[in-house]
Design an enzyme around this catalytic site. Sequence first.
Site, PDB file in Angstrom:
ATOM      1  N   CYS A  94       0.378  -6.333   4.643  1.00 29.82           N
ATOM      2  CA  CYS A  94      -0.615  -4.910   5.495  1.00 29.82           C
ATOM      3  C   CYS A  94       0.320  -3.711   4.657  1.00 29.82           C
ATOM      4  CB  CYS A  94      -0.057  -5.362   6.741  1.00 29.82           C
ATOM      5  SG  CYS A  94       1.176  -4.778   7.186  1.00 29.82           S
ATOM      6  N   PRO A  95       0.028  -2.577   4.987  1.00 30.62           N
ATOM      7  CA  PRO A  95      -0.463  -1.531   4.115  1.00 30.62           C
ATOM      8  C   PRO A  95       1.626  -0.887   4.180  1.00 30.62           C
ATOM      9  CG  PRO A  95      -2.355  -0.862   5.892  1.00 30.62           C
ATOM     10  CD  PRO A  95      -1.698  -2.109   5.571  1.00 30.62           C
TER      11      PRO A  95
END
Lengths: 151, 105
Positions: B10-11
């Site tokens: 994820c980011p």
Amino acid sequence: MEIPARNILLNINVTDRDGLLRFISKQCEIFGYTNSSKGLYDSFIQREKEYSTGLQDGFAIPHAKTNFVKSAQIFYVRLQHPIEWKTYDDKSVTDVFVLMVNESGTGKVHLKMLSNLATALLEDEFKKKIHELNDSEKISEYITNEIGGNI
Amino acid sequence: MTNIVGISACPAGLAHTPMAAKALEKAGEELGYHVKMEQQGSMGPVNVINQDEADTADFVLIASDQKITGMERFKNKKILRVDINVCIKAPKAVLKKCVSTVEGA
């Protein structure tokens, strides 16, 4: 990393998500966790733009990974009134875990605790227990034990 | 037994990466699938999938819209990409759908 009782903020009154993130960022400046509440706030907002950190059952986990953070921290904020947030179950948010780390200087133990916290939020039992506790000392103790125990 | 390997990312690599991995592994246990998820987050690779595990898997589930490293392990494998949020929200449904997609192919 212990979660100090001062990072447990109960009965907080904010009107919306951005108000909450601004409040937390200010609080971090007061506690000396950051030199720039503005920089920290922008980092939270940036992350929300990637996709919302709203979960389900009234929980959200906004987080910031930025060099404006001096030391890795976890906050738990319980709101007086639910606020709008994009969540998996379209429910508004009442319980917020705020995570923040420095971009480069955060040790593995801290990252592991954040990871443990995130996965603890998949467990109904953990969320239920948090709701049962109403004292910041007890909440900080419970969370620290739950997420720091298996490192 | 259906054997699934995958990677989550994820980011920020702080929260959703481990959440998706755990949610899928737990759902796998409940459904009777073997699921192993590698996490490519802030801590570097966690629970790494080795070549042998990659080779014996029925398919590969990528729970991410981020850049994934080490994809060469999965050469010639069926690869399914799923939104990481859907994996956290409805992990069982994701696994069932992936399995039926692969079996139906």
